[in-house]
Every structure is written in C-alpha cells, then in structure tokens.
Design a protein around this motif. Structure first.
Motif, PDB file in Angstrom:
ATOM      1  N   THR A 117     -37.267  42.542  -0.338  1.00 34.43           N
ATOM      2  CA  THR A 117     -37.298  41.616  -1.482  1.00 34.43           C
ATOM      3  C   THR A 117     -36.369  42.027  -2.497  1.00 34.43           C
ATOM      4  OG1 THR A 117     -39.066  41.941  -2.732  1.00 34.43           O
ATOM      5  CG2 THR A 117     -39.630  40.713  -0.967  1.00 34.43           C
ATOM      6  N   GLY A 118     -35.636  41.203  -3.280  1.00 37.24           N
ATOM      7  CA  GLY A 118     -35.040  41.675  -4.595  1.00 37.24           C
ATOM      8  C   GLY A 118     -35.872  42.415  -5.530  1.00 37.24           C
ATOM      9  N   ARG A 119     -36.958  42.114  -5.581  1.00 36.97           N
ATOM     10  CA  ARG A 119     -37.904  42.904  -6.437  1.00 36.97           C
ATOM     11  C   ARG A 119     -38.121  44.218  -6.076  1.00 36.97           C
ATOM     12  NH1 ARG A 119     -42.726  44.815  -7.145  1.00 36.97           N
ATOM     13  NH2 ARG A 119     -44.062  44.941  -8.831  1.00 36.97           N
ATOM     14  N   ASP A 120     -38.318  44.402  -4.775  1.00 35.19           N
ATOM     15  CA  ASP A 120     -38.601  45.734  -4.117  1.00 35.19           C
ATOM     16  C   ASP A 120     -37.375  46.525  -4.316  1.00 35.19           C
ATOM     17  OD1 ASP A 120     -41.112  44.877  -3.101  1.00 35.19           O
ATOM     18  OD2 ASP A 120     -40.506  44.502  -1.176  1.00 35.19           O
ATOM     19  N   ASP A 134     -23.054  45.376 -11.713  1.00 40.52           N
ATOM     20  CA  ASP A 134     -22.766  44.427 -10.537  1.00 40.52           C
ATOM     21  C   ASP A 134     -23.679  44.349  -9.690  1.00 40.52           C
ATOM     22  OD1 ASP A 134     -20.858  43.615 -12.246  1.00 40.52           O
ATOM     23  OD2 ASP A 134     -19.217  44.479 -11.027  1.00 40.52           O
ATOM     24  N   LEU A 135     -24.137  45.499  -8.980  1.00 40.28           N
ATOM     25  CA  LEU A 135     -24.992  45.741  -7.769  1.00 40.28           C
ATOM     26  C   LEU A 135     -26.322  45.221  -8.161  1.00 40.28           C
ATOM     27  CD1 LEU A 135     -26.095  46.853  -5.083  1.00 40.28           C
ATOM     28  CD2 LEU A 135     -26.384  48.870  -6.002  1.00 40.28           C
ATOM     29  N   LEU A 136     -26.820  45.765  -9.612  1.00 39.50           N
ATOM     30  CA  LEU A 136     -27.994  45.086  -9.919  1.00 39.50           C
ATOM     31  C   LEU A 136     -28.144  43.729 -10.220  1.00 39.50           C
ATOM     32  CD1 LEU A 136     -29.034  48.360 -12.205  1.00 39.50           C
ATOM     33  CD2 LEU A 136     -29.744  47.645  -9.991  1.00 39.50           C
ATOM     34  N   GLU A 137     -26.938  43.138 -10.738  1.00 39.07           N
ATOM     35  CA  GLU A 137     -27.096  41.782 -10.959  1.00 39.07           C
ATOM     36  C   GLU A 137     -27.048  40.891  -9.643  1.00 39.07           C
ATOM     37  OE1 GLU A 137     -24.156  38.271 -12.859  1.00 39.07           O
ATOM     38  OE2 GLU A 137     -23.718  40.657 -13.093  1.00 39.07           O
ATOM     39  N   SER A 138     -26.552  41.379  -8.617  1.00 40.94           N
ATOM     40  CA  SER A 138     -26.639  40.613  -7.127  1.00 40.94           C
ATOM     41  C   SER A 138     -27.919  40.838  -6.598  1.00 40.94           C
ATOM     42  CB  SER A 138     -25.613  41.372  -6.465  1.00 40.94           C
ATOM     43  OG  SER A 138     -25.764  42.566  -5.772  1.00 40.94           O
ATOM     44  N   VAL A 139     -28.695  41.817  -7.118  1.00 42.00           N
ATOM     45  CA  VAL A 139     -29.986  42.119  -6.380  1.00 42.00           C
ATOM     46  C   VAL A 139     -30.974  41.223  -7.194  1.00 42.00           C
ATOM     47  CG1 VAL A 139     -31.860  43.825  -6.205  1.00 42.00           C
ATOM     48  CG2 VAL A 139     -29.689  44.422  -5.464  1.00 42.00           C
ATOM     49  N   VAL A 140     -30.759  41.097  -8.696  1.00 41.26           N
ATOM     50  CA  VAL A 140     -31.582  40.127  -9.284  1.00 41.26           C
ATOM     51  C   VAL A 140     -31.562  38.661  -8.631  1.00 41.26           C
ATOM     52  CG1 VAL A 140     -32.013  39.078 -11.495  1.00 41.26           C
ATOM     53  CG2 VAL A 140     -31.496  41.488 -11.237  1.00 41.26           C
ATOM     54  N   ARG A 141     -30.362  38.407  -8.460  1.00 38.04           N
ATOM     55  CA  ARG A 141     -29.915  37.011  -7.927  1.00 38.04           C
ATOM     56  C   ARG A 141     -30.616  37.069  -6.489  1.00 38.04           C
ATOM     57  NH1 ARG A 141     -26.129  34.562 -10.844  1.00 38.04           N
ATOM     58  NH2 ARG A 141     -24.722  35.852 -12.206  1.00 38.04           N
ATOM     59  N   GLU A 142     -30.750  38.050  -5.794  1.00 37.34           N
ATOM     60  CA  GLU A 142     -31.367  37.757  -4.377  1.00 37.34           C
ATOM     61  C   GLU A 142     -32.858  37.766  -4.579  1.00 37.34           C
ATOM     62  OE1 GLU A 142     -30.016  41.553  -2.554  1.00 37.34           O
ATOM     63  OE2 GLU A 142     -27.800  41.100  -2.587  1.00 37.34           O
ATOM     64  N   GLY A 143     -33.384  38.577  -5.635  1.00 40.34           N
ATOM     65  CA  GLY A 143     -34.887  38.201  -5.732  1.00 40.34           C
ATOM     66  C   GLY A 143     -35.114  36.770  -6.193  1.00 40.34           C
ATOM     67  N   GLN A 144     -34.255  36.193  -6.979  1.00 41.43           N
ATOM     68  CA  GLN A 144     -34.595  34.885  -7.528  1.00 41.43           C
ATOM     69  C   GLN A 144     -34.436  33.892  -6.293  1.00 41.43           C
ATOM     70  OE1 GLN A 144     -31.436  34.819 -10.644  1.00 41.43           O
ATOM     71  NE2 GLN A 144     -33.127  34.579 -12.030  1.00 41.43           N
ATOM     72  N   GLU A 145     -33.377  34.512  -5.376  1.00 38.18           N
ATOM     73  CA  GLU A 145     -33.443  33.373  -4.198  1.00 38.18           C
ATOM     74  C   GLU A 145     -34.680  33.667  -3.174  1.00 38.18           C
ATOM     75  OE1 GLU A 145     -29.458  34.283  -2.498  1.00 38.18           O
ATOM     76  OE2 GLU A 145     -28.492  33.499  -4.233  1.00 38.18           O
ATOM     77  N   LEU A 166     -38.687  37.054  -7.996  1.00 43.08           N
ATOM     78  CA  LEU A 166     -38.297  37.229  -9.185  1.00 43.08           C
ATOM     79  C   LEU A 166     -38.222  35.839  -9.961  1.00 43.08           C
ATOM     80  CD1 LEU A 166     -35.545  39.934  -9.293  1.00 43.08           C
ATOM     81  CD2 LEU A 166     -37.901  40.482  -9.836  1.00 43.08           C
ATOM     82  N   SER A 167     -38.434  35.739 -11.052  1.00 37.68           N
ATOM     83  CA  SER A 167     -38.527  34.403 -12.100  1.00 37.68           C
ATOM     84  C   SER A 167     -37.108  34.000 -11.940  1.00 37.68           C
ATOM     85  CB  SER A 167     -38.896  34.697 -13.399  1.00 37.68           C
ATOM     86  OG  SER A 167     -38.897  33.596 -14.006  1.00 37.68           O
ATOM     87  N   SER A 168     -37.128  32.809 -11.811  1.00 35.34           N
ATOM     88  CA  SER A 168     -35.535  32.105 -11.926  1.00 35.34           C
ATOM     89  C   SER A 168     -35.493  31.964 -13.374  1.00 35.34           C
ATOM     90  CB  SER A 168     -35.609  30.778 -11.223  1.00 35.34           C
ATOM     91  OG  SER A 168     -36.723  29.810 -12.013  1.00 35.34           O
ATOM     92  N   LYS A 169     -36.299  32.170 -14.390  1.00 34.89           N
ATOM     93  CA  LYS A 169     -35.879  32.232 -15.714  1.00 34.89           C
ATOM     94  C   LYS A 169     -34.997  33.381 -16.182  1.00 34.89           C
ATOM     95  CE  LYS A 169     -40.088  29.814 -16.775  1.00 34.89           C
ATOM     96  NZ  LYS A 169     -41.166  29.624 -17.609  1.00 34.89           N
ATOM     97  N   LEU A 170     -34.989  34.515 -15.276  1.00 38.86           N
ATOM     98  CA  LEU A 170     -34.214  35.568 -15.838  1.00 38.86           C
ATOM     99  C   LEU A 170     -32.634  35.476 -15.475  1.00 38.86           C
ATOM    100  CD1 LEU A 170     -36.342  38.422 -13.659  1.00 38.86           C
ATOM    101  CD2 LEU A 170     -36.410  38.042 -15.925  1.00 38.86           C
ATOM    102  N   ASP A 171     -32.090  36.090 -16.607  1.00 38.11           N
ATOM    103  CA  ASP A 171     -30.600  35.789 -16.729  1.00 38.11           C
ATOM    104  C   ASP A 171     -30.378  37.289 -15.777  1.00 38.11           C
ATOM    105  OD1 ASP A 171     -28.013  37.231 -17.613  1.00 38.11           O
ATOM    106  OD2 ASP A 171     -27.973  35.136 -18.275  1.00 38.11           O
ATOM    107  N   PRO A 172     -29.706  37.079 -14.697  1.00 37.13           N
ATOM    108  CA  PRO A 172     -29.239  38.092 -13.804  1.00 37.13           C
ATOM    109  C   PRO A 172     -28.599  39.201 -14.361  1.00 37.13           C
ATOM    110  CG  PRO A 172     -29.085  36.122 -12.533  1.00 37.13           C
ATOM    111  CD  PRO A 172     -29.170  35.762 -14.130  1.00 37.13           C
ATOM    112  N   ALA A 173     -27.432  38.831 -15.298  1.00 34.16           N
ATOM    113  CA  ALA A 173     -26.445  39.707 -16.084  1.00 34.16           C
ATOM    114  C   ALA A 173     -27.465  40.837 -16.996  1.00 34.16           C
ATOM    115  CB  ALA A 173     -25.359  39.313 -16.415  1.00 34.16           C
ATOM    116  N   GLN A 174     -28.187  39.945 -17.968  1.00 25.65           N
ATOM    117  CA  GLN A 174     -28.916  40.564 -18.751  1.00 25.65           C
ATOM    118  C   GLN A 174     -29.878  41.460 -18.393  1.00 25.65           C
ATOM    119  OE1 GLN A 174     -30.189  37.399 -21.725  1.00 25.65           O
ATOM    120  NE2 GLN A 174     -28.342  37.157 -22.357  1.00 25.65           N
ATOM    121  N   THR A 175     -30.550  40.946 -17.233  1.00 21.75           N
ATOM    122  CA  THR A 175     -31.603  41.797 -16.350  1.00 21.75           C
ATOM    123  C   THR A 175     -30.992  42.986 -16.075  1.00 21.75           C
ATOM    124  OG1 THR A 175     -32.731  39.733 -16.073  1.00 21.75           O
ATOM    125  CG2 THR A 175     -33.541  41.638 -15.029  1.00 21.75           C
TER     126      THR A 175
END
Length: 189
Positions: A74-77, A123-134, A138-147
């Motif tokens: 998972t993205g969280r992992d 950029d890598l971390l942002e894409s992983v946050v998006r993957e975690g949301q998908e 991870l919560s869909s409330k997180l802003d990927p770039a800020q997170t």
C-alpha cells in the motif's frame, strides 16, 4: 577502480563527514590516493567535483527510497518505509547536509543538483500519497503535495535533531509522530 571513481568516492565520504566547504581538494587527493594531475584532469575545479557528488548522492537517495518501498502493498506502507529512512539519523543525511553548507549555497552550480534531488524526492512521495489514497490506505482528505512536503521535512528534520541531541530517539519520535498524523490520529505524549 579508475581514478575518477576513487576521487568521487573519497569526496562523497569526506563531504558527508567533514562538509564540502571544509574539505580541500588536497584532502580528497590524499584520501583517494591520486595525484594532483589526475585529480584536476577529472575535476578542473572543486565545484565540478561537488556537482558530481551532489548528483550521485541525490541519485543514491532516490534509489534507496525506491528500493525500500519496492514490493510494499500500500501507499501507506511505502510512506512508512520512507519514514524509516531516518532509522540511522545520527549518521546524517548524505544529501541534506549540503543544504547547510555555505560553500554549496554560494555556488549556483551546486544548489541546482541539490534542489533537484529534493524536488524529485518530493514528487516521488506525492505520487505515493496519491497511490495510498487510491488503494484506500490513506485518507482522501490529505493534500498529496503538502503531505509529501511535510513528510520530507520530518525526515530531514529528524536527521538534524538527532545529530544535535545525539539521540536517535529524537528522530524516532519525529517519524512516529508523523505516522500518527498521517493516520489521522492525534499525537499524544
């Protein structure tokens, strides 16, 4: 091993442990076991060597983060694996230390690869946050770039704080707190 590789490897170690500004080409030559002619043949100026070291350290950092994340479900992992990169914070970050070096900051040719490494990691971390949301980890409330920016700041800050306090537990507390926040929980002491 060729002399160019010996010079780069020595500079990577010396710049990491002593700093770019406080390490002379003469020290790199002595550590690498190469002569002045060979050194200046490969790197006519110290900033050219610094550029190569910063680029390599940036590539190494990105590769190690990708390797730590590889195969995780998972993205969280994958973000937990990234937070784990501060597991040896007392040794310092091989790229982050350049951001505090006045000699690096005064040289645009050195700031560019340094900034590029952090941008690529964010950029890598942002894409992983998006993957975690998908994948729902991870919560869909997180802003990927800020997170992504916050997690990167936590890990780099964990290196700084651990080195300043001399305690790995300082870094561990920072990354554990980030994970708690990432999961949408309150941080409690």
């Amino acid at each position: 091993m060729d002399n160019r590789r010996l010079i780069i490897d020595s500079a990577k170690e010396l710049f990491w442990h002593r700093g770019y500004s406080t390490t002379s080409p003469k020290q790199v030559m002595a550590d690498a076991g190469v002569g002045q002619g060979s050194f200046y043949h490969h790197f006519p100026t110290k900033p050219e060597l610094g550029q190569e070291v910063i680029r390599e350290n940036g590539r190494d950092l990105i590769a190690s983060v990708r390797a730590a994340m590889k195969g995780l479900a998972t993205g969280r992992d994958r973000l937990v694996a990234f937070l784990g990169s501060a597991g040896d914070a007392l040794s310092g970050c091989q790229i982050g230390g350049f951001a505090y070096d006045a000699g690096v900051l005064a040289e645009p040719a050195l700031k560019e690869p340094l900034g590029a490494a952090f941008i690529e990691l964010a950029d890598l971390l942002e894409s992983v946050v998006r993957e975690g949301q998908e994948d729902g980890s991870l919560s869909s409330k997180l802003d990927p770039a800020q997170t992504a920016a916050a997690l990167l700041a936590v890990v780099e800050g964990a290196f700084v704080i651990a080195r300043a306090t001399g305690r790995q537990s300082s870094a561990d507390a920072a990354t554990a707190g980030a994970l708690t926040l990432l999961d949408g929980n309150e941080v409690r002491s």
